[in-house]
Design a protein around this motif. Structure first.
Motif: not given
Length: 411
Positions: A112, A142-143, A359
Protein backbone atom coordinates in the motif's frame (compact mmCIF):
# COMPACT_ATOMS: atom_id res chain seq x y z
CA UNK A 1 10.02 -24.50 -2.38
CA UNK A 2 8.83 -23.90 -5.93
CA UNK A 3 5.56 -21.91 -6.21
CA UNK A 4 3.59 -25.13 -6.80
CA UNK A 5 4.94 -26.78 -3.64
CA UNK A 6 4.09 -23.98 -1.22
CA UNK A 7 1.64 -24.60 1.57
CA UNK A 8 -0.02 -21.15 1.39
CA UNK A 9 -1.50 -19.03 -1.38
CA UNK A 10 -1.67 -15.63 0.38
CA UNK A 11 -0.10 -14.23 3.54
CA UNK A 12 -1.33 -10.93 4.97
CA UNK A 13 1.78 -9.43 6.57
CA UNK A 14 1.00 -6.79 9.18
CA UNK A 15 -2.33 -8.43 9.98
CA UNK A 16 -2.36 -6.98 13.50
CA UNK A 17 -2.33 -3.37 12.28
CA UNK A 18 -5.51 -1.40 11.64
CA UNK A 19 -5.56 -1.75 7.85
CA UNK A 20 -4.03 -5.23 8.03
CA UNK A 21 -6.99 -6.39 10.10
CA UNK A 22 -9.41 -4.91 7.55
CA UNK A 23 -7.64 -6.77 4.72
CA UNK A 24 -7.70 -10.04 6.68
CA UNK A 25 -11.39 -9.55 7.40
CA UNK A 26 -12.09 -8.89 3.71
CA UNK A 27 -10.30 -12.07 2.67
CA UNK A 28 -12.09 -14.09 5.34
CA UNK A 29 -15.40 -13.00 3.81
CA UNK A 30 -14.59 -12.94 0.08
CA UNK A 31 -11.70 -15.29 -0.73
CA UNK A 32 -12.55 -18.67 -2.30
CA UNK A 33 -12.86 -21.42 0.27
CA UNK A 34 -10.06 -23.33 -1.43
CA UNK A 35 -7.55 -20.48 -0.98
CA UNK A 36 -4.93 -21.14 1.70
CA UNK A 37 -4.42 -17.96 3.71
CA UNK A 38 -1.98 -17.14 6.48
CA UNK A 39 -1.53 -14.16 8.80
CA UNK A 40 1.89 -12.70 9.48
CA UNK A 41 3.27 -10.25 12.02
CA UNK A 42 5.67 -9.77 14.92
CA UNK A 43 3.48 -11.00 17.79
CA UNK A 44 1.93 -14.47 18.00
CA UNK A 45 -0.43 -13.31 20.73
CA UNK A 46 -1.75 -10.43 18.66
CA UNK A 47 -2.05 -12.61 15.55
CA UNK A 48 -4.13 -15.09 17.55
CA UNK A 49 -6.36 -12.26 18.75
CA UNK A 50 -6.94 -11.06 15.18
CA UNK A 51 -7.68 -14.57 13.94
CA UNK A 52 -10.35 -15.02 16.63
CA UNK A 53 -12.25 -11.99 15.25
CA UNK A 54 -12.41 -13.42 11.71
CA UNK A 55 -14.92 -16.16 12.38
CA UNK A 56 -15.06 -19.87 11.71
CA UNK A 57 -13.66 -19.54 8.20
CA UNK A 58 -10.29 -18.38 9.53
CA UNK A 59 -10.09 -20.69 12.54
CA UNK A 60 -7.28 -22.79 11.09
CA UNK A 61 -5.39 -20.08 9.19
CA UNK A 62 -1.66 -20.49 9.92
CA UNK A 63 0.08 -17.75 11.90
CA UNK A 64 3.59 -16.73 10.85
CA UNK A 65 5.72 -14.76 13.28
CA UNK A 66 8.28 -12.60 11.50
CA UNK A 67 9.89 -9.25 12.16
CA UNK A 68 10.26 -6.89 9.20
CA UNK A 69 13.98 -6.59 9.94
CA UNK A 70 14.67 -10.34 10.26
CA UNK A 71 15.95 -11.45 6.88
CA UNK A 72 15.87 -15.15 7.71
CA UNK A 73 12.29 -15.02 8.98
CA UNK A 74 11.17 -13.05 5.93
CA UNK A 75 12.89 -15.49 3.59
CA UNK A 76 11.05 -18.37 5.30
CA UNK A 77 7.73 -16.51 5.05
CA UNK A 78 8.23 -15.70 1.36
CA UNK A 79 9.20 -19.30 0.64
CA UNK A 80 5.96 -20.65 2.10
CA UNK A 81 3.46 -18.64 0.06
CA UNK A 82 2.68 -17.67 -3.51
CA UNK A 83 1.61 -14.09 -2.62
CA UNK A 84 2.38 -11.65 0.19
CA UNK A 85 0.10 -8.66 0.80
CA UNK A 86 1.84 -6.30 3.21
CA UNK A 87 0.48 -3.34 5.15
CA UNK A 88 3.66 -2.78 7.19
CA UNK A 89 4.84 0.78 6.73
CA UNK A 90 6.32 3.27 6.47
CA UNK A 91 7.71 1.17 3.67
CA UNK A 92 10.79 3.36 3.36
CA UNK A 93 11.75 2.23 6.88
CA UNK A 94 10.45 -1.34 6.92
CA UNK A 95 9.49 -2.49 3.44
CA UNK A 96 12.62 -3.31 1.46
CA UNK A 97 13.72 -6.53 3.24
CA UNK A 98 10.35 -8.18 2.52
CA UNK A 99 10.39 -7.04 -1.11
CA UNK A 100 13.89 -8.50 -1.46
CA UNK A 101 12.79 -11.79 0.11
CA UNK A 102 9.81 -12.09 -2.24
CA UNK A 103 11.88 -11.21 -5.31
CA UNK A 104 14.46 -13.86 -4.41
CA UNK A 105 11.83 -16.51 -3.74
CA UNK A 106 9.71 -15.86 -6.84
CA UNK A 107 6.82 -14.79 -4.61
CA UNK A 108 4.32 -12.20 -5.81
CA UNK A 109 4.06 -9.13 -3.57
CA UNK A 110 1.52 -6.31 -3.16
CA UNK A 111 1.67 -3.32 -0.83
CA UNK A 112 0.00 0.00 0.00
CA UNK A 113 2.97 2.32 -0.32
CA UNK A 114 2.59 5.94 -1.31
CA UNK A 115 6.30 6.70 -1.00
CA UNK A 116 8.28 7.67 -4.09
CA UNK A 117 11.61 7.09 -2.35
CA UNK A 118 10.67 3.55 -1.35
CA UNK A 119 9.50 2.55 -4.82
CA UNK A 120 12.66 4.02 -6.33
CA UNK A 121 14.77 2.06 -3.84
CA UNK A 122 12.79 -1.09 -4.62
CA UNK A 123 13.33 -0.67 -8.37
CA UNK A 124 17.05 -0.26 -7.86
CA UNK A 125 17.36 -3.14 -5.37
CA UNK A 126 15.00 -5.90 -6.54
CA UNK A 127 13.77 -5.35 -10.10
CA UNK A 128 16.51 -7.47 -11.63
CA UNK A 129 16.13 -10.35 -9.17
CA UNK A 130 12.33 -10.29 -9.46
CA UNK A 131 12.55 -10.51 -13.24
CA UNK A 132 14.89 -13.47 -12.90
CA UNK A 133 12.61 -15.30 -10.46
CA UNK A 134 9.32 -14.36 -12.13
CA UNK A 135 8.06 -12.45 -9.09
CA UNK A 136 5.64 -9.56 -9.52
CA UNK A 137 6.53 -6.85 -7.00
CA UNK A 138 3.42 -4.69 -7.32
CA UNK A 139 3.51 -1.44 -5.38
CA UNK A 140 0.68 1.01 -4.67
CA UNK A 141 -2.25 -1.45 -4.48
CA UNK A 142 -4.57 0.78 -2.44
CA UNK A 143 -6.13 4.20 -2.85
CA UNK A 144 -2.54 5.03 -3.70
CA UNK A 145 -2.60 4.38 -6.71
CA UNK A 146 -5.15 1.92 -8.11
CA UNK A 147 -7.85 4.47 -9.10
CA UNK A 148 -5.29 6.62 -10.92
CA UNK A 149 -3.43 3.77 -12.57
CA UNK A 150 -6.44 1.78 -13.70
CA UNK A 151 -8.38 4.88 -14.72
CA UNK A 152 -5.67 5.85 -17.20
CA UNK A 153 -5.36 2.24 -18.37
CA UNK A 154 -9.08 2.28 -19.23
CA UNK A 155 -8.65 5.50 -21.21
CA UNK A 156 -5.78 4.00 -23.18
CA UNK A 157 -7.70 0.82 -23.94
CA UNK A 158 -10.78 2.73 -25.11
CA UNK A 159 -8.77 5.01 -27.39
CA UNK A 160 -6.82 2.08 -28.82
CA UNK A 161 -10.00 0.08 -29.46
CA UNK A 162 -11.50 3.05 -31.35
CA UNK A 163 -8.33 3.75 -33.31
CA UNK A 164 -8.43 7.26 -31.84
CA UNK A 165 -4.69 7.61 -31.34
CA UNK A 166 -2.57 8.10 -28.24
CA UNK A 167 -3.39 9.99 -25.06
CA UNK A 168 -2.14 13.55 -24.66
CA UNK A 169 -3.25 15.99 -21.91
CA UNK A 170 -4.85 13.91 -19.16
CA UNK A 171 -6.23 15.21 -15.86
CA UNK A 172 -7.67 13.35 -12.87
CA UNK A 173 -10.04 15.26 -10.58
CA UNK A 174 -10.70 13.60 -7.23
CA UNK A 175 -13.72 14.17 -4.99
CA UNK A 176 -13.67 12.25 -1.72
CA UNK A 177 -14.87 12.01 1.85
CA UNK A 178 -12.69 10.28 4.39
CA UNK A 179 -9.82 10.70 6.77
CA UNK A 180 -6.11 10.14 6.45
CA UNK A 181 -4.81 7.07 8.20
CA UNK A 182 -2.06 7.25 10.77
CA UNK A 183 0.00 5.02 8.51
CA UNK A 184 -0.33 7.45 5.60
CA UNK A 185 0.77 10.32 7.82
CA UNK A 186 3.71 8.28 9.11
CA UNK A 187 4.75 7.52 5.52
CA UNK A 188 4.71 11.23 4.67
CA UNK A 189 6.76 11.93 7.78
CA UNK A 190 9.31 9.22 6.95
CA UNK A 191 9.87 10.62 3.47
CA UNK A 192 10.27 14.18 4.79
CA UNK A 193 12.80 12.97 7.35
CA UNK A 194 14.73 11.02 4.71
CA UNK A 195 15.04 14.09 2.48
CA UNK A 196 16.16 16.22 5.42
CA UNK A 197 18.86 13.73 6.36
CA UNK A 198 20.05 13.29 2.77
CA UNK A 199 19.44 16.39 0.68
CA UNK A 200 20.22 14.63 -2.62
CA UNK A 201 16.98 12.66 -2.26
CA UNK A 202 14.95 15.79 -2.92
CA UNK A 203 15.92 15.53 -6.58
CA UNK A 204 14.12 12.17 -6.73
CA UNK A 205 11.03 13.39 -4.88
CA UNK A 206 10.46 16.37 -7.19
CA UNK A 207 11.26 14.56 -10.46
CA UNK A 208 8.01 13.82 -12.36
CA UNK A 209 9.72 10.75 -13.87
CA UNK A 210 11.43 9.55 -10.68
CA UNK A 211 10.09 6.01 -11.12
CA UNK A 212 10.86 5.62 -14.81
CA UNK A 213 12.70 2.46 -15.86
CA UNK A 214 14.78 4.64 -18.21
CA UNK A 215 14.88 8.28 -17.15
CA UNK A 216 17.02 9.38 -20.10
CA UNK A 217 14.47 8.05 -22.60
CA UNK A 218 11.52 9.97 -21.16
CA UNK A 219 10.06 12.74 -23.34
CA UNK A 220 10.64 16.40 -22.54
CA UNK A 221 7.13 17.82 -22.30
CA UNK A 222 7.97 21.03 -20.47
CA UNK A 223 6.88 21.91 -16.95
CA UNK A 224 5.18 18.89 -15.37
CA UNK A 225 5.40 19.98 -11.75
CA UNK A 226 2.46 19.12 -9.50
CA UNK A 227 -0.12 21.88 -9.13
CA UNK A 228 0.15 23.91 -5.91
CA UNK A 229 -2.51 26.62 -6.44
CA UNK A 230 -6.30 26.75 -6.58
CA UNK A 231 -7.98 27.73 -9.86
CA UNK A 232 -11.36 27.56 -11.60
CA UNK A 233 -12.07 25.45 -14.68
CA UNK A 234 -15.46 24.87 -16.26
CA UNK A 235 -14.09 21.83 -18.09
CA UNK A 236 -12.97 20.24 -14.82
CA UNK A 237 -16.17 20.99 -12.92
CA UNK A 238 -15.44 24.25 -11.12
CA UNK A 239 -12.86 24.98 -8.43
CA UNK A 240 -9.90 22.63 -8.26
CA UNK A 241 -6.68 22.61 -6.28
CA UNK A 242 -3.69 20.47 -5.31
CA UNK A 243 -4.41 16.80 -4.65
CA UNK A 244 -2.41 15.48 -1.71
CA UNK A 245 -1.53 12.19 -3.45
CA UNK A 246 -0.63 13.65 -6.85
CA UNK A 247 3.11 13.67 -6.21
CA UNK A 248 3.04 9.88 -5.86
CA UNK A 249 0.20 8.76 -8.13
CA UNK A 250 1.47 10.69 -11.15
CA UNK A 251 4.84 8.94 -10.90
CA UNK A 252 3.16 5.52 -10.78
CA UNK A 253 1.06 6.30 -13.87
CA UNK A 254 4.10 7.54 -15.77
CA UNK A 255 5.97 4.36 -14.84
CA UNK A 256 3.05 2.32 -16.19
CA UNK A 257 3.31 4.18 -19.48
CA UNK A 258 7.05 3.55 -19.75
CA UNK A 259 6.84 -0.12 -18.74
CA UNK A 260 4.38 -0.65 -21.59
CA UNK A 261 6.74 0.93 -24.11
CA UNK A 262 5.06 4.35 -23.74
CA UNK A 263 1.82 2.82 -25.01
CA UNK A 264 -0.23 5.75 -23.67
CA UNK A 265 1.81 8.05 -25.89
CA UNK A 266 5.09 9.94 -26.04
CA UNK A 267 3.08 13.16 -25.62
CA UNK A 268 1.17 11.85 -22.60
CA UNK A 269 0.98 14.61 -19.98
CA UNK A 270 -0.63 13.68 -16.68
CA UNK A 271 -1.72 15.63 -13.61
CA UNK A 272 -4.03 15.13 -10.63
CA UNK A 273 -6.21 17.68 -8.84
CA UNK A 274 -8.76 17.77 -6.04
CA UNK A 275 -12.25 18.93 -7.03
CA UNK A 276 -14.54 21.14 -4.91
CA UNK A 277 -17.44 22.06 -7.19
CA UNK A 278 -18.78 25.43 -8.27
CA UNK A 279 -19.58 28.68 -6.52
CA UNK A 280 -18.20 30.82 -3.74
CA UNK A 281 -18.42 28.16 -1.07
CA UNK A 282 -16.42 25.75 -3.22
CA UNK A 283 -13.73 28.41 -3.76
CA UNK A 284 -13.48 29.07 -0.03
CA UNK A 285 -13.26 25.35 0.75
CA UNK A 286 -10.61 24.79 -1.91
CA UNK A 287 -8.42 27.54 -0.51
CA UNK A 288 -8.94 26.42 3.08
CA UNK A 289 -8.05 22.79 2.39
CA UNK A 290 -5.04 23.81 0.32
CA UNK A 291 -3.86 26.05 3.16
CA UNK A 292 -4.19 23.27 5.72
CA UNK A 293 -2.30 20.79 3.54
CA UNK A 294 0.45 23.29 3.00
CA UNK A 295 0.64 23.95 6.73
CA UNK A 296 0.87 20.26 7.58
CA UNK A 297 3.67 19.66 5.07
CA UNK A 298 5.52 22.75 6.26
CA UNK A 299 5.12 21.66 9.88
CA UNK A 300 6.57 18.24 9.15
CA UNK A 301 9.67 19.88 7.73
CA UNK A 302 10.31 22.15 10.73
CA UNK A 303 11.54 20.39 13.90
CA UNK A 304 10.04 23.04 16.17
CA UNK A 305 6.57 22.53 14.70
CA UNK A 306 6.72 18.75 14.23
CA UNK A 307 5.57 17.97 17.77
CA UNK A 308 2.45 20.12 17.35
CA UNK A 309 1.65 18.56 13.99
CA UNK A 310 2.09 15.06 15.44
CA UNK A 311 -0.40 15.81 18.22
CA UNK A 312 -3.01 17.00 15.73
CA UNK A 313 -2.72 14.07 13.31
CA UNK A 314 -3.68 10.40 13.79
CA UNK A 315 -1.03 7.99 14.99
CA UNK A 316 -0.06 4.77 13.17
CA UNK A 317 -2.56 2.02 13.91
CA UNK A 318 -5.44 4.41 14.50
CA UNK A 319 -8.53 4.53 12.32
CA UNK A 320 -12.20 5.52 12.21
CA UNK A 321 -15.17 3.48 13.37
CA UNK A 322 -17.00 1.09 11.08
CA UNK A 323 -19.80 3.64 10.72
CA UNK A 324 -17.43 6.39 9.61
CA UNK A 325 -15.64 4.05 7.23
CA UNK A 326 -18.95 3.14 5.61
CA UNK A 327 -19.93 6.82 5.24
CA UNK A 328 -16.85 7.72 3.20
CA UNK A 329 -16.57 7.64 -0.58
CA UNK A 330 -14.41 8.67 -3.51
CA UNK A 331 -15.12 9.55 -7.11
CA UNK A 332 -12.37 10.18 -9.63
CA UNK A 333 -12.94 11.39 -13.17
CA UNK A 334 -9.98 11.15 -15.53
CA UNK A 335 -10.31 13.23 -18.69
CA UNK A 336 -8.01 12.85 -21.71
CA UNK A 337 -7.74 14.12 -25.27
CA UNK A 338 -6.14 11.87 -27.89
CA UNK A 339 -3.82 12.78 -30.74
CA UNK A 340 -6.81 12.62 -33.11
CA UNK A 341 -8.76 15.12 -31.00
CA UNK A 342 -11.19 12.67 -29.36
CA UNK A 343 -12.08 13.21 -25.69
CA UNK A 344 -12.59 10.35 -23.22
CA UNK A 345 -13.55 10.35 -19.55
CA UNK A 346 -12.92 7.45 -17.17
CA UNK A 347 -14.67 7.18 -13.82
CA UNK A 348 -13.35 5.25 -10.83
CA UNK A 349 -15.55 5.42 -7.73
CA UNK A 350 -16.56 3.53 -4.63
CA UNK A 351 -18.50 3.83 -1.42
CA UNK A 352 -16.43 3.58 1.75
CA UNK A 353 -13.61 5.58 3.29
CA UNK A 354 -10.88 5.62 0.61
CA UNK A 355 -7.97 5.04 2.98
CA UNK A 356 -9.60 2.21 4.91
CA UNK A 357 -12.70 0.48 3.53
CA UNK A 358 -11.93 0.94 -0.17
CA UNK A 359 -8.21 0.32 0.32
CA UNK A 360 -8.88 -2.99 2.07
CA UNK A 361 -10.95 -4.11 -0.92
CA UNK A 362 -8.28 -3.00 -3.38
CA UNK A 363 -5.38 -4.73 -1.63
CA UNK A 364 -7.48 -7.82 -0.96
CA UNK A 365 -8.53 -8.14 -4.59
CA UNK A 366 -4.96 -7.46 -5.76
CA UNK A 367 -3.75 -10.38 -3.65
CA UNK A 368 -6.55 -12.63 -4.93
CA UNK A 369 -5.81 -11.73 -8.55
CA UNK A 370 -2.11 -12.50 -8.10
CA UNK A 371 -2.92 -15.79 -6.37
CA UNK A 372 -5.43 -16.87 -9.03
CA UNK A 373 -3.00 -15.94 -11.81
CA UNK A 374 -5.43 -15.91 -14.73
CA UNK A 375 -5.65 -12.92 -17.05
CA UNK A 376 -2.51 -11.25 -15.75
CA UNK A 377 -0.20 -9.33 -18.09
CA UNK A 378 3.02 -11.04 -19.10
CA UNK A 379 5.36 -9.30 -16.69
CA UNK A 380 7.78 -9.68 -13.81
CA UNK A 381 9.90 -7.27 -11.78
CA UNK A 382 8.92 -4.11 -9.92
CA UNK A 383 5.52 -3.26 -11.37
CA UNK A 384 2.46 -1.07 -10.99
CA UNK A 385 -1.18 -2.16 -10.61
CA UNK A 386 -1.80 -1.55 -14.34
CA UNK A 387 1.29 -3.44 -15.52
CA UNK A 388 1.39 -6.16 -12.86
CA UNK A 389 -2.32 -7.06 -12.57
CA UNK A 390 -4.15 -4.97 -15.17
CA UNK A 391 -7.51 -6.12 -16.55
CA UNK A 392 -7.73 -8.97 -14.06
CA UNK A 393 -7.90 -6.39 -11.27
CA UNK A 394 -10.36 -4.19 -13.17
CA UNK A 395 -12.77 -7.10 -13.46
CA UNK A 396 -12.37 -8.17 -9.84
CA UNK A 397 -12.96 -4.66 -8.52
CA UNK A 398 -16.10 -4.29 -10.62
CA UNK A 399 -17.47 -7.50 -9.13
CA UNK A 400 -16.51 -6.18 -5.67
CA UNK A 401 -18.76 -3.14 -6.24
CA UNK A 402 -16.39 -0.43 -7.48
CA UNK A 403 -17.24 1.64 -10.53
CA UNK A 404 -14.61 1.51 -13.28
CA UNK A 405 -15.97 2.84 -16.56
CA UNK A 406 -14.98 4.90 -19.58
CA UNK A 407 -16.99 6.86 -22.12
CA UNK A 408 -16.27 8.80 -25.27
CA UNK A 409 -17.35 12.42 -24.97
CA UNK A 410 -20.12 13.56 -27.28
CA UNK A 411 -21.74 10.14 -27.59
Amino acid sequence: MSPRERDLDVVVFGATGFVGRLVADYLAEHAPASLRIGLGGRSLERLEAVRRTLGERARDWPLIVADGADDDALAELAGRTRVVATTVGPYLRYGLPLAKACAAAGTHYADLTGEVLFVRASIDAVDESARASGARIVHACGFDSIPSDLGVLLLHQAAAADGAGELTDTTLVAVMKGGFSGGTIDSMRAQVEAVQSEKSLRRIVVDPYALSPDRDDEPDLGDERDRVAVFESDLLGGWVGPFVMASFNTRIVRRSNALQGWAYGRSFRYRELAGYGRGTRARVTANAVTGVLGGVLAGMQKPRMRGLVDRLLPSPGEGPSAEKRAAGFFRMRVRSTTTSGVDYVATVAAQGDPGYAATAVMLGESALALAEGSGLPEAAGVLTPATGIGDALVQRLRVAGLTLSVEREGE
